[in-house]
Design an enzyme around this catalytic site. Structure first.
Site, PDB file in Angstrom:
ATOM      1  N   ARG A 149      11.844  -5.416   4.886  1.00  0.00           N
ATOM      2  CA  ARG A 149      11.236  -4.097   4.196  1.00  0.00           C
ATOM      3  C   ARG A 149      12.261  -3.204   5.060  1.00  0.00           C
ATOM      4  NH1 ARG A 149       5.604  -1.435   5.441  1.00  0.00           N
ATOM      5  NH2 ARG A 149       5.522  -2.968   7.124  1.00  0.00           N
ATOM      6  N   LYS A 191       0.689  -1.241   0.012  1.00  0.00           N
ATOM      7  CA  LYS A 191      -0.106   0.140   0.324  1.00  0.00           C
ATOM      8  C   LYS A 191       0.481   1.291  -0.162  1.00  0.00           C
ATOM      9  CE  LYS A 191      -2.433  -1.430   3.939  1.00  0.00           C
ATOM     10  NZ  LYS A 191      -1.039  -2.723   4.315  1.00  0.00           N
ATOM     11  N   ARG A 207      -9.113   1.379   9.268  1.00  0.00           N
ATOM     12  CA  ARG A 207      -9.203  -0.313   9.387  1.00  0.00           C
ATOM     13  C   ARG A 207      -9.854  -1.455   9.917  1.00  0.00           C
ATOM     14  NH1 ARG A 207      -2.875   0.724   9.363  1.00  0.00           N
ATOM     15  NH2 ARG A 207      -1.842  -1.667   9.638  1.00  0.00           N
ATOM     16  N   ARG A 240      -0.254  -8.744  13.008  1.00  0.00           N
ATOM     17  CA  ARG A 240      -0.931  -8.241  12.314  1.00  0.00           C
ATOM     18  C   ARG A 240      -2.193  -8.454  11.737  1.00  0.00           C
ATOM     19  NH1 ARG A 240       4.155  -5.449  10.687  1.00  0.00           N
ATOM     20  NH2 ARG A 240       3.422  -3.894   9.271  1.00  0.00           N
TER      21      ARG A 240
HETATM   22  P1  ADP Z   1       1.739  -1.665   7.192  1.00  0.00           P
HETATM   23  O1  ADP Z   1       2.599  -0.332   6.882  1.00  0.00           O
HETATM   24  O2  ADP Z   1       2.470  -3.225   7.576  1.00  0.00           O
HETATM   25  O3  ADP Z   1       0.480  -2.429   6.575  1.00  0.00           O
HETATM   26  P2  ADP Z   1       0.861   0.673   9.224  1.00  0.00           P
HETATM   27  O4  ADP Z   1       2.628   1.203   9.251  1.00  0.00           O
HETATM   28  O5  ADP Z   1      -0.231   1.010   8.520  1.00  0.00           O
HETATM   29  O6  ADP Z   1       1.043  -0.584   9.108  1.00  0.00           O
HETATM   30  O7  ADP Z   1       0.714   0.583  10.671  1.00  0.00           O
HETATM   31  C1  ADP Z   1       1.628   0.149  12.000  1.00  0.00           C
HETATM   32  C2  ADP Z   1       0.535   0.573  13.206  1.00  0.00           C
HETATM   33  O8  ADP Z   1      -0.549   1.514  13.407  1.00  0.00           O
HETATM   34  C3  ADP Z   1      -0.354  -0.580  12.878  1.00  0.00           C
HETATM   35  O9  ADP Z   1      -0.343  -2.325  13.660  1.00  0.00           O
HETATM   36  C4  ADP Z   1      -1.485  -0.467  14.369  1.00  0.00           C
HETATM   37  O10 ADP Z   1      -0.923  -0.653  15.843  1.00  0.00           O
HETATM   38  C5  ADP Z   1      -1.023   0.915  13.818  1.00  0.00           C
HETATM   39  N1  ADP Z   1      -1.825   1.396  13.089  1.00  0.00           N
HETATM   40  C6  ADP Z   1      -1.703   2.595  11.713  1.00  0.00           C
HETATM   41  N2  ADP Z   1      -3.025   3.002  10.644  1.00  0.00           N
HETATM   42  C7  ADP Z   1      -3.872   2.070  12.163  1.00  0.00           C
HETATM   43  C8  ADP Z   1      -5.326   2.869  12.001  1.00  0.00           C
HETATM   44  N3  ADP Z   1      -5.755   3.806  11.025  1.00  0.00           N
HETATM   45  N4  ADP Z   1      -5.993   2.475  13.037  1.00  0.00           N
HETATM   46  C9  ADP Z   1      -5.524   2.433  14.029  1.00  0.00           C
HETATM   47  N5  ADP Z   1      -4.140   1.738  14.402  1.00  0.00           N
HETATM   48  C10 ADP Z   1      -3.140   2.017  13.378  1.00  0.00           C
HETATM   49  P1  ADP Z   2       1.998  -1.387   3.318  1.00  0.00           P
HETATM   50  O1  ADP Z   2       2.240  -0.152   3.116  1.00  0.00           O
HETATM   51  O2  ADP Z   2       1.116  -2.627   2.562  1.00  0.00           O
HETATM   52  O3  ADP Z   2       2.677  -2.783   4.449  1.00  0.00           O
HETATM   53  P2  ADP Z   2       4.792  -1.701   1.761  1.00  0.00           P
HETATM   54  O4  ADP Z   2       4.394  -0.408   0.618  1.00  0.00           O
HETATM   55  O5  ADP Z   2       5.625  -0.655   2.757  1.00  0.00           O
HETATM   56  O6  ADP Z   2       3.260  -2.416   2.497  1.00  0.00           O
HETATM   57  O7  ADP Z   2       5.430  -2.987   1.482  1.00  0.00           O
HETATM   58  C1  ADP Z   2       5.648  -4.072   1.999  1.00  0.00           C
HETATM   59  C2  ADP Z   2       7.680  -4.326   1.618  1.00  0.00           C
HETATM   60  O8  ADP Z   2       7.674  -5.295   0.813  1.00  0.00           O
HETATM   61  C3  ADP Z   2       9.000  -3.363   1.182  1.00  0.00           C
HETATM   62  O9  ADP Z   2       9.514  -3.905   1.827  1.00  0.00           O
HETATM   63  C4  ADP Z   2       8.370  -3.097   0.030  1.00  0.00           C
HETATM   64  O10 ADP Z   2       9.507  -2.743  -0.797  1.00  0.00           O
HETATM   65  C5  ADP Z   2       7.659  -4.185  -0.580  1.00  0.00           C
HETATM   66  N1  ADP Z   2       6.860  -4.281  -2.161  1.00  0.00           N
HETATM   67  C6  ADP Z   2       6.044  -3.543  -2.095  1.00  0.00           C
HETATM   68  N2  ADP Z   2       5.774  -3.760  -3.311  1.00  0.00           N
HETATM   69  C7  ADP Z   2       6.409  -4.945  -3.784  1.00  0.00           C
HETATM   70  C8  ADP Z   2       5.723  -5.953  -4.666  1.00  0.00           C
HETATM   71  N3  ADP Z   2       5.125  -5.831  -5.639  1.00  0.00           N
HETATM   72  N4  ADP Z   2       6.479  -7.186  -5.316  1.00  0.00           N
HETATM   73  C9  ADP Z   2       7.820  -7.090  -4.256  1.00  0.00           C
HETATM   74  N5  ADP Z   2       8.046  -6.194  -3.060  1.00  0.00           N
HETATM   75  C10 ADP Z   2       7.147  -5.621  -2.770  1.00  0.00           C
END
Ligand code: ADP
Ligand code: ADP
Ligand code: ZN
Length: 220
Positions: A127, A13, A88, A171
């Site tokens: 990551r 994302k 979320r 998560r």
């Molecule tokens: P990822 O990109 O791996 O999905 P995020 O950076 O979005 O992780 O989120 C990391 C943590 O921050 C989550 O596990 C949660 O604890 C908190 N968080 C992020 N967005 C929200 C939200 N919209 N509502 C509640 N908690 C959130």
């Molecule tokens: P989210 O915000 O949903 O948690 P991220 O954008 O942080 O996800 O991506 C999670 C990890 O996967 C990062 O290390 C990113 O560089 C890698 N990644 C993102 N898109 C791809 C893809 N299409 N193929 C392989 N790796 C990816």
């Protein structure tokens, strides 16, 4: 363009929100980034937020809603935004709809990025994030030119503490219970598009653009 990207942790994302935001000239609004900024301030509120994030649990809605609302009220979000990691749960989705309605606005689209669990674990374990500009890398899939150093700003790359395997499993559970119901929620509202999140990042980007435009994605 007012877009929500939905998907499990590690679905890509953030990667896609940044690319599409640059393409469309709208900001990426990532609730996780907003929360991590609060945690860095080392306040009482920050410590409370961290206690949930470290366990892979959702931070309470009232704090998240306050942070996102303040961010969306900034001038640069007037032409639109790409929400990443928010909403979320259904409470957050309803608060967002209400908040937008207040300004006579609505979401244009919600795109769910679908990635199987085993791929997610690979993505999250590799990551790396820039401490300075929050750019995203992957040690295998999107490596920086120089290990540990951000290509864009020279900042230090680090591994998020909540990307530890056990926390990732929690998560994923939280995603299945609290966030996945949003797919049905937005489908009923006629806003949902779904794309395959497996493949090169530029391919996934094309699929999201196609879903936003309501056309079939180009063949692989
Ligand atoms: P990822 O990109 O791996 O999905 P995020 O950076 O979005 O992780 O989120 C990391 C943590 O921050 C989550 O596990 C949660 O604890 C908190 N968080 C992020 N967005 C929200 C939200 N919209 N509502 C509640 N908690 C959130
Ligand atoms: P989210 O915000 O949903 O948690 P991220 O954008 O942080 O996800 O991506 C999670 C990890 O996967 C990062 O290390 C990113 O560089 C890698 N990644 C993102 N898109 C791809 C893809 N299409 N193929 C392989 N790796 C990816
Ligand atoms: Zn950087």
């Amino acid at each position: 363009m007012r877009l929500v990207l939905l998907g499990p942790p590690g679905a890509g994302k953030g990667t896609q929100a940044r690319a599409l935001g640059a393409l469309w000239g709208v900001p990426q609004v990532a609730s996780g980034d907003l929360l991590r900024a609060v945690v860095r301030e080392d306040s009482e509120l920050g410590r409370e937020a961290a206690s949930y994030m470290d366990r892979g649990q959702l931070v309470p809605d009232d704090l998240v809603l306050k942070l996102v609302a303040a961010r969306l009220r900034k001038d640069d979000a007037r032409p639109g935004f790409i929400l990443d990691g928010f909403p979320r749960n259904v409470t957050q989705a309803e608060a967002l709809a209400k908040g937008l309605e207040h300004f006579n606005l609505k979401l244009d689209k919600v795109v769910a990025v679908i990635v199987p669990d085993e791929e997610i674990v690979k993505r999250i374990s590799g990551r790396r994030t820039c401490r300075n500009c929050a750019a995203m890398y992957h040690v295998l899939f999107e490596p920086p030119a120089k290990a540990g150093v951000c290509d864009k700003c020279g900042g230090e790359l680090y591994q998020r503490e909540d990307d530890a395997e056990e926390t990732v499993r929690e998560r994923l559970k939280v995603f299945a219970e609290a966030t996945r119901p949003l797919l049905d929620h937005y489908d009923r509202l006629g806003l949902l598009g779904q794309v395959d999140g497996v493949g090169r990042t530029d391919e996934v980007e094309k699929r999201i653009i196609a879903a936003v435009n309501g056309v079939a994605p180009p063949p692989k």
